[in-house]
Motif scaffolding. Structure first.
Motif, PDB file in Angstrom:
ATOM      1  N   THR A  42       3.615  30.497  -8.426  1.00  0.00           N
ATOM      2  CA  THR A  42       2.632  31.235  -9.019  1.00  0.00           C
ATOM      3  C   THR A  42       2.732  30.974 -10.503  1.00  0.00           C
ATOM      4  N   HIS A  43       3.826  30.418 -10.885  1.00  0.00           N
ATOM      5  CA  HIS A  43       4.067  30.203 -12.230  1.00  0.00           C
ATOM      6  C   HIS A  43       3.376  28.998 -12.782  1.00  0.00           C
ATOM      7  N   PRO A  44       3.111  28.896 -14.052  1.00  0.00           N
ATOM      8  CA  PRO A  44       2.381  27.864 -14.747  1.00  0.00           C
ATOM      9  C   PRO A  44       3.327  26.735 -14.900  1.00  0.00           C
ATOM     10  N   ARG A  45       3.031  25.532 -14.272  1.00  0.00           N
ATOM     11  CA  ARG A  45       3.855  24.309 -14.351  1.00  0.00           C
ATOM     12  C   ARG A  45       2.897  23.178 -14.300  1.00  0.00           C
ATOM     13  N   ILE A  98       7.672  20.751 -15.745  1.00  0.00           N
ATOM     14  CA  ILE A  98       8.085  21.832 -16.922  1.00  0.00           C
ATOM     15  C   ILE A  98       7.546  23.235 -16.468  1.00  0.00           C
ATOM     16  N   ARG A  99       8.006  24.209 -16.461  1.00  0.00           N
ATOM     17  CA  ARG A  99       7.414  25.333 -15.879  1.00  0.00           C
ATOM     18  C   ARG A  99       7.758  26.543 -16.782  1.00  0.00           C
ATOM     19  N   ILE A 100       6.746  27.577 -16.886  1.00  0.00           N
ATOM     20  CA  ILE A 100       7.232  28.815 -17.603  1.00  0.00           C
ATOM     21  C   ILE A 100       7.405  30.025 -16.790  1.00  0.00           C
ATOM     22  N   ASP A 101       8.600  30.681 -16.791  1.00  0.00           N
ATOM     23  CA  ASP A 101       9.030  31.706 -15.928  1.00  0.00           C
ATOM     24  C   ASP A 101       8.942  33.294 -16.859  1.00  0.00           C
ATOM     25  N   GLY A 102       9.570  34.194 -16.233  1.00  0.00           N
ATOM     26  CA  GLY A 102       9.591  35.389 -16.907  1.00  0.00           C
ATOM     27  C   GLY A 102      10.955  35.427 -17.647  1.00  0.00           C
ATOM     28  N   PRO A 103      11.472  36.277 -18.285  1.00  0.00           N
ATOM     29  CA  PRO A 103      12.552  36.384 -19.050  1.00  0.00           C
ATOM     30  C   PRO A 103      13.822  36.284 -18.274  1.00  0.00           C
ATOM     31  N   GLU A 104      14.085  36.620 -16.922  1.00  0.00           N
ATOM     32  CA  GLU A 104      15.163  36.258 -16.058  1.00  0.00           C
ATOM     33  C   GLU A 104      15.066  34.964 -15.332  1.00  0.00           C
ATOM     34  N   GLY A 105      14.005  34.115 -15.584  1.00  0.00           N
ATOM     35  CA  GLY A 105      13.888  32.863 -14.944  1.00  0.00           C
ATOM     36  C   GLY A 105      13.016  32.936 -13.688  1.00  0.00           C
ATOM     37  N   GLY A 106      13.236  31.979 -12.638  1.00  0.00           N
ATOM     38  CA  GLY A 106      12.154  32.115 -11.569  1.00  0.00           C
ATOM     39  C   GLY A 106      11.802  33.123 -10.947  1.00  0.00           C
ATOM     40  N   TRP A 135       0.078  35.850 -21.044  1.00  0.00           N
ATOM     41  CA  TRP A 135      -0.248  34.715 -22.130  1.00  0.00           C
ATOM     42  C   TRP A 135       0.050  33.291 -21.670  1.00  0.00           C
ATOM     43  N   ALA A 136       1.163  33.198 -20.558  1.00  0.00           N
ATOM     44  CA  ALA A 136       1.694  31.931 -20.043  1.00  0.00           C
ATOM     45  C   ALA A 136       0.494  31.255 -19.263  1.00  0.00           C
ATOM     46  N   THR A 137       0.026  30.250 -19.627  1.00  0.00           N
ATOM     47  CA  THR A 137      -0.908  29.553 -18.692  1.00  0.00           C
ATOM     48  C   THR A 137      -0.443  28.046 -18.744  1.00  0.00           C
ATOM     49  N   ALA A 138      -1.016  27.292 -17.911  1.00  0.00           N
ATOM     50  CA  ALA A 138      -1.073  25.843 -17.783  1.00  0.00           C
ATOM     51  C   ALA A 138      -1.564  25.175 -18.903  1.00  0.00           C
ATOM     52  N   GLU A 139      -2.676  25.793 -19.587  1.00  0.00           N
ATOM     53  CA  GLU A 139      -3.360  25.342 -20.622  1.00  0.00           C
ATOM     54  C   GLU A 139      -2.428  25.411 -21.910  1.00  0.00           C
ATOM     55  N   LEU A 140      -1.900  26.509 -22.221  1.00  0.00           N
ATOM     56  CA  LEU A 140      -0.942  26.925 -23.146  1.00  0.00           C
ATOM     57  C   LEU A 140       0.513  26.042 -23.072  1.00  0.00           C
ATOM     58  N   LEU A 141       0.818  25.798 -21.945  1.00  0.00           N
ATOM     59  CA  LEU A 141       2.008  24.968 -21.807  1.00  0.00           C
ATOM     60  C   LEU A 141       1.683  23.404 -22.091  1.00  0.00           C
ATOM     61  N   THR A 142       0.744  23.014 -21.615  1.00  0.00           N
ATOM     62  CA  THR A 142       0.009  21.685 -21.805  1.00  0.00           C
ATOM     63  C   THR A 142      -0.197  21.175 -23.392  1.00  0.00           C
ATOM     64  N   ASP A 143      -0.730  22.282 -24.018  1.00  0.00           N
ATOM     65  CA  ASP A 143      -0.726  22.164 -25.504  1.00  0.00           C
ATOM     66  C   ASP A 143       0.549  22.067 -26.306  1.00  0.00           C
ATOM     67  N   SER A 144       1.440  22.861 -25.706  1.00  0.00           N
ATOM     68  CA  SER A 144       2.743  22.921 -26.398  1.00  0.00           C
ATOM     69  C   SER A 144       3.374  21.835 -26.256  1.00  0.00           C
ATOM     70  N   ILE A 145       3.183  21.028 -25.032  1.00  0.00           N
ATOM     71  CA  ILE A 145       3.965  19.946 -24.545  1.00  0.00           C
ATOM     72  C   ILE A 145       3.436  19.039 -25.424  1.00  0.00           C
ATOM     73  N   ARG A 146       2.214  18.857 -25.528  1.00  0.00           N
ATOM     74  CA  ARG A 146       1.638  17.890 -26.759  1.00  0.00           C
ATOM     75  C   ARG A 146       2.191  17.770 -27.806  1.00  0.00           C
ATOM     76  N   ALA A 147       2.062  18.966 -28.459  1.00  0.00           N
ATOM     77  CA  ALA A 147       2.484  19.285 -29.820  1.00  0.00           C
ATOM     78  C   ALA A 147       4.050  19.046 -30.051  1.00  0.00           C
ATOM     79  N   ALA A 148       4.944  19.339 -29.076  1.00  0.00           N
ATOM     80  CA  ALA A 148       6.370  19.047 -29.451  1.00  0.00           C
ATOM     81  C   ALA A 148       6.544  17.607 -29.108  1.00  0.00           C
ATOM     82  N   ALA A 149       5.893  16.973 -28.327  1.00  0.00           N
ATOM     83  CA  ALA A 149       6.145  15.428 -28.055  1.00  0.00           C
ATOM     84  C   ALA A 149       5.925  14.713 -29.023  1.00  0.00           C
ATOM     85  N   THR A 150       4.592  14.879 -29.870  1.00  0.00           N
ATOM     86  CA  THR A 150       4.206  14.435 -31.083  1.00  0.00           C
ATOM     87  C   THR A 150       5.028  14.632 -32.124  1.00  0.00           C
TER      88      THR A 150
END
Ligand SMILES: [Zn+2]
Ligand SMILES: [Zn+2]
Length: 439
Positions: free
Chosen positions: A103-106, A215-223, A230-245
């Motif tokens: 169920t985690h954003p990945r 690449i996956r976002i988990d809670g503070p203790e992992g899976g 706030w952790a969504t696949a969209e936020l993760l995607t945006d962040s990946i794009r920003a970090a990769a650039t």
């Protein structure tokens, strides 16, 4: 020949335990298991004794566990399946990972290499390659430079040598980008979420390493813990794009040229679906796991046609049956490897991998289980098939073992016998990946 095989059925049984491995490690030695009384600490009777000399092959044979399909198809298959299960566990749960991870954003992301000069390719728009030819999929020219003399071989080799460091830089930036989008500071981020990943390095036909990663976002203790809202696949995607650039690694300065490395412009990020849903932009868990597992067993030799083992002298290249492009990549790595200021890149030791010296598949600690854990579980299962019954509760065992390396491979007779045995490789319902194109 048969006479030299001794007791045929017993030898066949020992060889079948190798599961088709054709380059096993041979060991001389012994292993003894004693019963120990936990209350008194007293060592009791011998539970199990194994002496290599008494084995049908005269030695203990252990699988080579080589990852490369060109070196040992059977062991590479085991590695591929383990990788599949490891990736799957991080997507669906299982093998000690909570099924909540599903169920985690990945996302599944592909990070390409930059360009080093035009190469022969197959265009998706149906137009011919720049050389005027419509190359078919099997054409050996694909990925090779249109003009080898102007192709930037040094940058291509140095890219491979720095790709691992660039990935690490990217992963640091990714944490920052996600934190920023969540309105958190670096310091407090860890109290809210963790980012975990599993990645595999793949060679493009042109011999440049690129990465595929879950690449996956988990809670503070992992899976096992829920990610914040706030952790969504969209936020993760945006962040990946920003970090990769923004990720960039400074390379060496060679003959007045300062090298710096960044990912290529082509960056593909797609959410991973839980359900087996095919088609469209989203990938299924099964497809992602199969894809990563497939590339985990491929080295540069599969995509680029280079060598699957290190070279010791440049002269060895003359005999090698490899493409001119691979030869030039290796020569460049070898030449750069002579430079004192590039010593840390160990380009001669890694010339056969075209400069890349990283691990082909890596994962962050919290992604899922480990290959080691899967291997241990399998070894325990194998032992259970052959070993005496486990000791009773309250008892424990002491194992004394001593093994000496005695060589590798099988004798001609053993090879003959092993070939007549069906390797026990089944399928566990993993799909085979058919239609992935990477430029
Ligand atoms: Zn093997
Ligand atoms: Zn062409």
């Amino acid at each position: 020949m048969l006479a030299s095989l001794g007791n045929l059925p017993e030898l066949a049984r020992q060889l079948s335990g190798l599961g088709g491995c054709t380059h096993p490690v041979r060991l001389d030695g012994h292993r003894t298991e004693y019963d120990v009384d936990t209350r008194t600490g007293e060592i009791g009777s011998v539970l199990h004794h194994l002496d290599s000399a008494s084995l049908p092959a005269g030695q203990l044979l252990v699988r080579c566990n080589n990852r490369r399909a060109t070196r040992c198809p059977a062991c590479a298959e085991v590695y591929r399946r383990d990788t599949y299960h490891l990736i799957t566990a991080g997507l669906r749960g299982g093998k000690g990972t909570s099924d909540q991870v599903a169920t985690h954003p990945r996302v599944f992301a592909t990070f390409t290499a930059p360009g080093f000069g035009p190469v022969h390719n197959r265009r998706t728009d149906g137009r011919p390659c720049r050389c005027g030819t419509h190359h078919d999929q099997e054409d050996a020219a694909l990925g090779t430079p249109l003009n080898p003399d102007s192709y930037d071989y040094e940058a291509a080799v140095l890219w491979n040598a720095h790709a691992g460091a660039l990935w690490r830089r990217f992963s640091i930036y990714l944490g920052r980008k996600v934190a920023k989008r969540a309105g958190l500071t670096q310091r407090t981020f860890r109290d809210h979420a963790r980012i975990s990943f599993a990645k595999v390095a793949e060679y493009q036909k042109r011999g440049a390493v690129h990465f595929h990663a879950v690449i996956r976002i988990d809670g503070p203790e992992g899976g096992d813990t829920s990610p914040p809202p706030w952790a969504t696949a969209e936020l993760l995607t945006d962040s990946i794009r920003a970090a990769a650039t923004t990720a960039r690694i400074d390379g060496p300065v060679i003959d007045g040229r300062a090298y710096a490395f960044a990912f290529g412009r082509q960056l593909d990020v797609r959410p991973i679906r839980s359900a087996d849903f095919d088609g469209g932009q989203e990938l299924t868990e099964r497809a992602v796991a199969a894809y990563i597992a497939k590339y985990a067993t491929k080295g540069a030799e599969t995509a680029t046609g280079t060598l699957d083992r290190p070279i010791r002298f440049l002269a060895e290249l003359a005999q090698a049956r490899i493409s001119d492009h691979a030869r030039r990549m290796i020569r460049t790595a070898w030449a750069l490897g002579a430079r004192k200021d590039l010593e840390h890149l160990r380009l001669r030791a890694w010339a056969h991998t075209l400069g890349f010296r990283g691990h082909f598949s890596t994962k962050s600690r919290r992604y899922s289980t480990t290959l080691g854990a899967l291997r241990t579980a399998r070894a325990a299962w194998r032992r259970a098939q052959t070993a005496p019954p486990a000791p009773q509760d309250g008892d424990t065992t002491l194992v004394l073992a001593h093994w000496v390396f005695a060589g590798t491979g099988l004798s001609a007779a053993e090879t003959w016998l092993a070939a007549s045995l069906e390797p026990a490789i089944g399928t566990e319902g993993e799909p085979t990946w058919t239609t992935v194109t990477t430029s």
